[in-house]
Design an enzyme around this catalytic site. Structure first.
Site, PDB file in Angstrom:
ATOM      1  N   ALA A  50       0.642  -1.152   0.070  1.00  0.00           N
ATOM      2  CA  ALA A  50       0.049   0.085   0.165  1.00  0.00           C
ATOM      3  C   ALA A  50       0.919   1.272   0.015  1.00  0.00           C
ATOM      4  O   ALA A  50       2.001   1.371   0.278  1.00  0.00           O
ATOM      5  CB  ALA A  50      -1.014   0.010   1.354  1.00  0.00           C
ATOM      6  N   ARG A  51       0.221   2.438  -0.545  1.00  0.00           N
ATOM      7  CA  ARG A  51       0.925   3.552  -0.517  1.00  0.00           C
ATOM      8  C   ARG A  51       0.103   4.476   0.486  1.00  0.00           C
ATOM      9  O   ARG A  51      -1.234   4.458  -0.095  1.00  0.00           O
ATOM     10  CB  ARG A  51       0.994   4.133  -1.993  1.00  0.00           C
ATOM     11  N   THR A  85      -0.263   8.621   2.839  1.00  0.00           N
ATOM     12  CA  THR A  85       0.204   9.858   3.198  1.00  0.00           C
ATOM     13  C   THR A  85       1.570   9.894   3.818  1.00  0.00           C
ATOM     14  O   THR A  85       2.379  10.704   3.682  1.00  0.00           O
ATOM     15  CB  THR A  85      -0.885  10.508   3.976  1.00  0.00           C
ATOM     16  N   GLY A 145       3.675   7.245   4.102  1.00  0.00           N
ATOM     17  CA  GLY A 145       4.832   6.226   3.702  1.00  0.00           C
ATOM     18  C   GLY A 145       4.284   5.028   2.608  1.00  0.00           C
ATOM     19  O   GLY A 145       3.116   5.186   2.428  1.00  0.00           O
ATOM     20  N   THR A 146       5.221   4.407   2.471  1.00  0.00           N
ATOM     21  CA  THR A 146       4.914   3.192   1.411  1.00  0.00           C
ATOM     22  C   THR A 146       5.029   1.855   2.502  1.00  0.00           C
ATOM     23  O   THR A 146       6.001   1.923   3.137  1.00  0.00           O
ATOM     24  CB  THR A 146       5.741   3.275   0.272  1.00  0.00           C
ATOM     25  N   ASP A 148      -7.470   8.436  14.336  1.00  0.00           N
ATOM     26  CA  ASP A 148      -7.871   7.899  12.771  1.00  0.00           C
ATOM     27  C   ASP A 148      -8.573   6.744  12.873  1.00  0.00           C
ATOM     28  O   ASP A 148      -7.961   5.907  11.894  1.00  0.00           O
ATOM     29  CB  ASP A 148      -6.590   8.177  12.013  1.00  0.00           C
TER      30      ASP A 148
END
Length: 362
Positions: free
Chosen positions: A74-75, A77, A79-80, A204
């Site tokens: 996944a990518r 906000t 990082g990857t 979040d």
């Protein structure tokens, strides 16, 4: 008197040495002594700081030579995320790009500080982290050459079942049995209750940040914006999170506490039951103003059992003080009877569940 001064059995030379070390107080250079003492203490303090820093690193620092990083998962906000192997264990590796932005560095330290002491079956397990990526090997074709020089990484257990959001989307038409709804809700509520008991506010909470393992057990992930709850609520402000799940006080820029997570949980609980997205037809601006000014919430279907509907409403109450603690939510969910069904009506069996009919799903 001379015998007393020179000491016994030391010989004349020993006495002279002893006498040589006797000074008149008015002849001592106090400034010079102060400087020597300051240098000595500075060396001691420096050694202690280095020692403590090393000890802190050893709490969570990993050996990157043991880490093999593969394909991108996944990518986001912050990082990857790559899949990898560390000490023969499947792991997820989140690489953050520092560049010259101190904010990213702070986010990384914040995430590691929050995560590395946590231990709960409904929270993804922290494996380790590294402040640099010099020895990090990425086999993925699109990564090795583009890896930032000042990147850092955090390594956690690999959870193979994907996100809760993806699972709900796959079940959007047929919906979930009521037992599964309550099981997922209990997993999430127990994980959040644990975080709150550790004075951590996730900030979040959303279905994209929840992962499912092979047995469909839910685990809370992504502590990129989590923080230890401030003793003074006024110290916790700022619009942090994802808009559709964000509590009114957070959207409005007011002080908030762990009950902002309770609100977000209420939205997630609605989403788990309905297998749908909140506010799909509204813009960000419309959602923001309507949630704060008009008490907008997603519509609860009439086929939703009252016990569950009441929990949802309590959790997303506009007044944070009226929202229950997550510990209370766990107890309320544990008291729900799932033997008589009550799940959302599948789309192919009904024109919808937002009707006056008393039908109950599986």
């Amino acid at each position: 008197m001379e015998k007393t001064t020179s000491g016994g059995g030391g010989g004349g030379g020993g006495g002279d040495n002893k006498k040589d070390r006797i000074f008149r107080a008015d002849k001592i250079d106090l400034k010079s002594l102060d400087k020597q003492l300051e240098k000595h203490l500075s060396r001691v303090w420096s050694r202690n700081i280095e020692k403590n820093h090393k000890a802190m690193e050893e709490e969570w620092e990993i050996d990157l030579s043991k880490l093999e990083t593969r394909n991108v998962i996944a990518r986001g906000t912050y990082g990857t995320v790559y899949k990898g192997i560390y000490d023969d264990q499947d792991v997820a590796v989140k690489v953050l790009d520092w560049e010259e932005d101190a904010k990213n560095r702070d986010l990384f330290r914040q995430e590691v500080t929050v995560w590395h002491k946590l231990n709960h079956p409904n929270v993804t397990k922290f494996v380790g982290a590294s402040m640099g990526t010099t020895n990090l090997k990425i086999k993925s074709a699109d990564s090795e050459n583009s890896l930032p020089q000042r990147a850092c990484c955090v390594v956690v257990e690999y959870v193979p079942g994907g996100t809760l959001k993806q699972y709900l989307i796959r079940n959007r038409r047929k919906k979930l049995p009521f037992k599964v709804v309550i099981k997922l809700a209990l997993d999430l509520s127990r994980g959040l209750s644990y975080l709150h008991s550790e004075k951590i506010v996730h900030r979040d909470v959303k279905t994209e940040n929840m992962l499912l393992d092979a047995q469909r057990n839910l685990k809370i992930a992504d502590f990129g914006v989590a923080r230890v709850e401030a003793l003074n609520p006024k110290d916790m402000t700022g619009e942090t999170g994802t808009l559709g799940y964000m509590a009114p006080e957070v959207i409005d820029g007011k002080p908030y506490n762990r009950r902002c997570d309770v609100y977000s949980f209420g939205i997630c609980l609605w989403e788990i039951y309905c297998c749908d997205m909140p506010y799909p037809d509204l813009s960000f601006v419309d959602v923001s103003s309507a949630v704060v000014l008009h008490n907008l919430r997603p519509e609860i279907p009439r086929c939703c059992p009252n016990a569950l509907a009441n929990i949802i409403k309590k959790c997303w109450d506009g007044n944070p003080q009226r929202r229950p603690e997550m510990e209370e939510v766990v107890k309320m969910l544990e008291g729900i009877d799932t033997t008589k069904g009550g799940g959302m009506i599948p789309e192919d069996q009904s024109s919808g569940c937002f009707c006056f009919a008393p039908a109950r799903g599986p």
